[in-house]
Design an enzyme around this catalytic site. Structure first.
Site, PDB file in Angstrom:
ATOM      1  N   LYS A 112       0.683  -1.204   0.009  1.00 57.81           N
ATOM      2  CA  LYS A 112      -0.012  -0.013  -0.042  1.00 57.81           C
ATOM      3  C   LYS A 112       0.723   1.194  -0.035  1.00 57.81           C
ATOM      4  O   LYS A 112       0.141   2.392  -0.446  1.00 57.81           O
ATOM      5  CB  LYS A 112      -0.969  -0.082   1.348  1.00 57.81           C
ATOM      6  CG  LYS A 112      -1.871  -1.009   1.036  1.00 57.81           C
ATOM      7  CD  LYS A 112      -3.069  -1.280   2.061  1.00 57.81           C
ATOM      8  CE  LYS A 112      -4.426  -1.854   1.521  1.00 57.81           C
ATOM      9  NZ  LYS A 112      -4.033  -3.334   1.805  1.00 57.81           N
TER      10      LYS A 112
HETATM   11  C1  PLP Z   1      -4.502  -4.423   1.079  1.00 59.28           C
HETATM   12  C2  PLP Z   1      -3.733  -5.778   0.864  1.00 59.28           C
HETATM   13  C3  PLP Z   1      -3.875  -6.762  -0.129  1.00 59.28           C
HETATM   14  C4  PLP Z   1      -5.207  -6.521  -1.061  1.00 59.28           C
HETATM   15  O1  PLP Z   1      -5.211  -5.411  -1.929  1.00 59.28           O
HETATM   16  P1  PLP Z   1      -6.416  -5.042  -2.563  1.00 59.28           P
HETATM   17  O2  PLP Z   1      -6.068  -3.945  -3.783  1.00 59.28           O
HETATM   18  O3  PLP Z   1      -7.427  -4.667  -1.696  1.00 59.28           O
HETATM   19  O4  PLP Z   1      -6.945  -6.363  -3.452  1.00 59.28           O
HETATM   20  C5  PLP Z   1      -3.303  -7.709   0.002  1.00 59.28           C
HETATM   21  N1  PLP Z   1      -2.138  -7.937   0.585  1.00 59.28           N
HETATM   22  C6  PLP Z   1      -1.779  -7.155   1.589  1.00 59.28           C
HETATM   23  C7  PLP Z   1      -0.531  -7.365   2.392  1.00 59.28           C
HETATM   24  C8  PLP Z   1      -2.596  -5.992   1.793  1.00 59.28           C
HETATM   25  O5  PLP Z   1      -2.364  -4.905   2.716  1.00 59.28           O
END
Ligand code: PLP
Length: 465
Positions: A112
């Site tokens: 993120k």
């Molecule tokens: C947010 C997150 C996801 C999922 O990503 P999306 O864009 O919501 O599909 C997967 N792995 C981790 C570690 C995350 O923080």
């Protein structure tokens, strides 16, 4: 570039407006009116560029003239300088045709950061230009909060308030938020659970009187800029493996569908993506929809991969809009039905999704087995989210000659519980630059689970009380 709503009724916006707006007024999400195209030559030219320069070339068409080119270049340079690996998103080879894309070298050790480090700077730029201050409010069960806080730390026109449930997030997760001591960062530990936090944030968006005219901004995964920033690493990794002259597939740990949708956007822009594999944990709405055309909700199940614990995948609507030939009223009808009862996608739309997407779901026992097994085979310690996609690659990859990139979305040290349960008694070590996390000074306020108390606190900090 103009952006339109997936439900067809909200006004079209430009890039600046889309970044400052969360959800569209008709309840839809904003998407580009059409996808910009990159030629084979332009894609090939990305080879060997520094990450921030590749990012500039991939994102520029989405940004248009909203930001002067040199300003945007400089912004991207600063954004990706906050990553601890020079390559930003390095690619590791696991076996002859399976690669791991490490997206966890940012300040909070999860993918993120790739988008939120940029979003903070974009917001700050636009608010400064308008002479406004923005207030970000969000609720977190651990992961997104810290990435949003790190993203806003360098901002001078944004104040951020993150609510987390007091004593209910792990120590590493709490400290990743509370050891950021910048004056515009406010951590609120709520004496309640995550749902209480989320309900109070929602109520604050619904009635913003307590902010006396200051702008309230959401940074959840429906913000278009987050998708846009994630498109870049699909390009850089595919080019490293021979695109545009060779097809590449991706396997993506998925929840709100933002990350894998960015892969879809890359393909729409001209990247030769052969297959997109959607990996889920036991919260498998995406797998049931893509595999069985069962588009229905199921109660939330807490898992060892908590950042993928969801009931509804908000960004899936963006894919649906494209599959339904941008028919906003059909999307509005479909989602209205979905909110009330189990439903199905239009058969043609579902079949066209199946040409590109495959999916897989893995429960907690499976996650633990995969972490142990992948370590034995490759020497890589995977986090529980990445583990779902690692196995999905082995189960779903269609064509042995096409390289598959599994996205590693978090560092294993962030999810020590799962790593220990998988048989690694020592857990995983935090990277060197974070090894003193447990000694750093913390700052946070403990408040009751009471909307008035929370809003009074925000107003006081904003000197509006
Ligand atoms: C947010 C997150 C996801 C999922 O990503 P999306 O864009 O919501 O599909 C997967 N792995 C981790 C570690 C995350 O923080």
């Amino acid at each position: 570039m103009r952006y339109i709503s997936t439900r067809g009724k909200a006004p079209a916006l430009n890039f600046e407006e889309v970044v400052l707006t969360g959800m569209a007024t008709d309840g839809g999400l904003y998407v580009p009116e059409s996808f910009p195209q990159m030629s084979k030559a332009e894609i090939a030219d990305l080879a060997g560029l520094p990450y921030h320069e590749a990012a500039f070339r991939v994102m520029r068409p989405f940004v248009g003239d909203s930001i002067p080119e040199e300003t945007f270049r400089q912004m991207l340079k600063e954004t990706y300088a906050s990553f601890s690996h020079d390559a930003v998103a390095p690619l590791k080879q696991l076996d002859s045709n399976h690669f791991l894309l490490e997206l966890f070298h940012g300040p909070t050790l999860a993918f993120k950061d790739v988008a939120l480090q940029l979003l903070g700077r974009l917001l700050d730029h636009f608010l400064a230009k308008r002479g406004e201050r923005g207030v970000i409010m969000g609720a977190t069960s651990g992961d997104t909060g810290s990435a949003a806080i790190e993203g806003c730390k360098p901002c001078t026109h944004v104040d951020i308030y993150i609510l987390h449930p007091h004593n209910r997030v792990s120590e590493v997760q709490r400290r990743q938020m509370t050891t950021v001591l910048a004056p515009n960062v406010h951590n609120i530990a709520v004496e309640g659970d995550f749902d209480d936090c989320q309900a109070m944030v929602k109520a604050s968006f619904a009635n913003q009187d307590f902010l006396k005219g200051q702008r309230l901004i959401a940074v959840n995964s429906i913000n278009w800029a987050r998708i846009m920033a994630q498109v870049v690493y699909y390009f850089t990794s595919a080019v490293a493996l021979g695109a545009p002259h060779r097809e590449v597939s991706f396997s993506v740990p998925s929840a709100n569908f933002g990350d894998v949708f960015a892969g879809y956007v890359a393909r729409k822009m001209g990247l030769p993506v052969k297959q997109l594999i959607v990996a889920t944990n036991a919260n498998d709405i995406l797998h049931r929809t893509l595999h069985d055309n069962d588009f229905s909700k199921k109660p939330l199940e807490p898992t060892l991969a908590p950042s993928m614990d969801i009931v509804v995948s908000s960004n899936f609507e963006r894919l649906l809009f494209d599959l339904y030939q941008q028919d906003g009223s059909a999307i509005a009808d479909l989602l209205e039905t979905f909110q009330k009862e189990p439903t199905q996608l239009d058969a043609k739309a579902w079949e066209s999704a199946r040409e590109l997407f495959d999916s897989f779901s893995l429960d907690d026992q499976g996650i633990l087995r995969v972490i142990a097994d992948a370590f034995e085979r490759t020497g890589e310690l995977l986090d529980p989210h990445t583990a779902t996609a690692y196995l999905a690659t082995q189960k779903c990859a269609k064509d042995a000659a096409t390289p598959v990139v599994t996205l590693a979305t978090a560092h294993p040290a962030k999810f020590e519980d799962a790593v220990i349960k998988a048989g690694f008694k020592e857990g995983a070590k935090l990277p060197l630059h974070m090894s003193d996390l447990l000694q750093r000074e913390e700052k946070y306020s403990v408040l009751p689970s009471d909307l008035q108390a929370i809003q009074r606190f925000v107003a006081e900090q904003q000197a509006l009380a």
